[in-house]
Design a protein around this motif. Structure first.
Motif, short mmCIF file in Angstrom:
data_model
loop_
_atom_site.label_atom_id
_atom_site.label_comp_id
_atom_site.label_asym_id
_atom_site.label_seq_id
_atom_site.Cartn_x
_atom_site.Cartn_y
_atom_site.Cartn_z
N ARG A 163 3.33 8.81 7.19
CA ARG A 163 3.15 7.85 6.10
C ARG A 163 4.32 6.88 6.03
N ARG A 164 5.53 7.39 6.22
CA ARG A 164 6.71 6.53 6.21
C ARG A 164 6.63 5.48 7.31
N TYR B 275 3.22 -1.48 8.09
CA TYR B 275 2.35 -2.33 7.27
C TYR B 275 3.18 -3.35 6.49
N ARG B 276 4.35 -2.93 6.06
CA ARG B 276 5.24 -3.88 5.36
C ARG B 276 5.64 -5.00 6.30
N LYS C 39 3.81 2.92 6.49
CA LYS C 39 4.24 2.02 5.42
C LYS C 39 5.24 1.00 5.94
N ARG D 12 0.81 -1.21 0.00
CA ARG D 12 0.00 0.00 0.00
C ARG D 12 0.85 1.27 0.00
N ALA D 13 0.32 2.31 -0.67
CA ALA D 13 1.01 3.60 -0.73
C ALA D 13 0.58 4.53 0.40
N PHE D 14 -0.63 4.34 0.94
CA PHE D 14 -1.17 5.19 2.01
C PHE D 14 -1.14 6.66 1.60
#
Length: 247
Positions: free
Chosen positions: A100-101, A107-108, A104, A89-91
């Motif tokens: 966001r970083r 989530y990764r 991400k 996902r790019a979020f």
């Protein structure tokens, strides 16, 4: 998904005997993986490592010619699963580039390491943590949104969302009340992520006898993905304050 290959890599790095045979098995298993299912920044590294590992057996290279297994383990950490084509996902709906970083990154870890490895409790806990961060971001997207959230009948009146004082229950219910989340799904999301996230506290887990199996982990990740799918489509519209109608 690639846990057994990781174990093979560790066995190769520590082997004192039969190393060539182990490398041959490792090469065969790596051949089963599609480079396109790795994240883009390690696809080239995977191809080169796999080629060199094949060559160790085929060309009878010396031990020094064997790639560093730590490098292979690093690459395997970026495997997204069979047929995934490394879709992560790019979020884009998260306004803060720094948040966001972080999201991400988490989530990764959730998608590529914890869930594939069967770390069910860690999957549930991290899914809840990511959802909290997303909801706080959405509910504090602008001064107008903050005021709208505070004015909700579901909002706690003595706690400040800007300081991270709202509970998961409050975040979900206020987000639904102000149409950041779909109202008809709020209860399901709340039950799935809020209740099971209680297992972060060992005493609560023991007292309430929460079970955390693959089923609960799948539900938690599924609920998080459902929220993200909704925000992918609707977040930009939700961030914009309503325009005044001219007579």
């Amino acid at each position: 998904m690639v846990g057994y290959i990781r174990k093979l890599a560790v066995a190769v790095s520590s082997a004192r005997a039969n190393r060539t045979a182990l490398v041959k098995v490792l090469a065969e298993e790596l051949d089963r993986l599609d480079p396109r299912d790795f994240l883009p920044d390690v696809q080239y590294d995977f191809i080169i490592l796999r080629m060199n590992i094949r060559g160790y057996d085929d060309n009878h290279l010396h031990q020094s010619g064997l790639p560093n297994m730590d490098d292979l383990l690093h690459v395997l950490d970026h495997y997204a699963g069979i047929g995934s084509s490394a879709q992560v996902r790019a979020f884009d709906f998260i306004e803060s580039s720094e948040l966001r970083r972080i999201i991400k990154r988490d989530y990764r870890e959730l998608s590529l390491i914890l869930f594939p490895a069967g770390a069910w409790k860690s999957t549930v806990v991290l899914a809840g943590s990511i959802l909290e961060a997303i909801l706080v971001d959405q509910l504090t997207a602008s001064d107008e949104v903050i005021e709208l959230a505070k004015a909700s009948s579901k909002a706690p009146k003595t706690k400040r969302i800007e300081k991270g004082q709202w509970t998961m229950y409050q975040l979900i219910n206020v987000a639904a009340d102000v149409d950041i989340l779909p109202r008809d799904r709020a209860n399901a999301i709340d039950v799935t992520l809020r209740e099971y996230r209680n297992i972060i506290h060992s005493d609560v887990e023991l007292k309430k006898q929460y079970s955390c199996t693959e089923a609960e982990a799948s539900l938690a990740k599924g609920a998080l993905d459902a929220v993200c799918n909704y925000l992918d489509k609707h977040a930009l519209h939700l961030r914009q304050p309503p325009t005044e109608q001219t007579p």
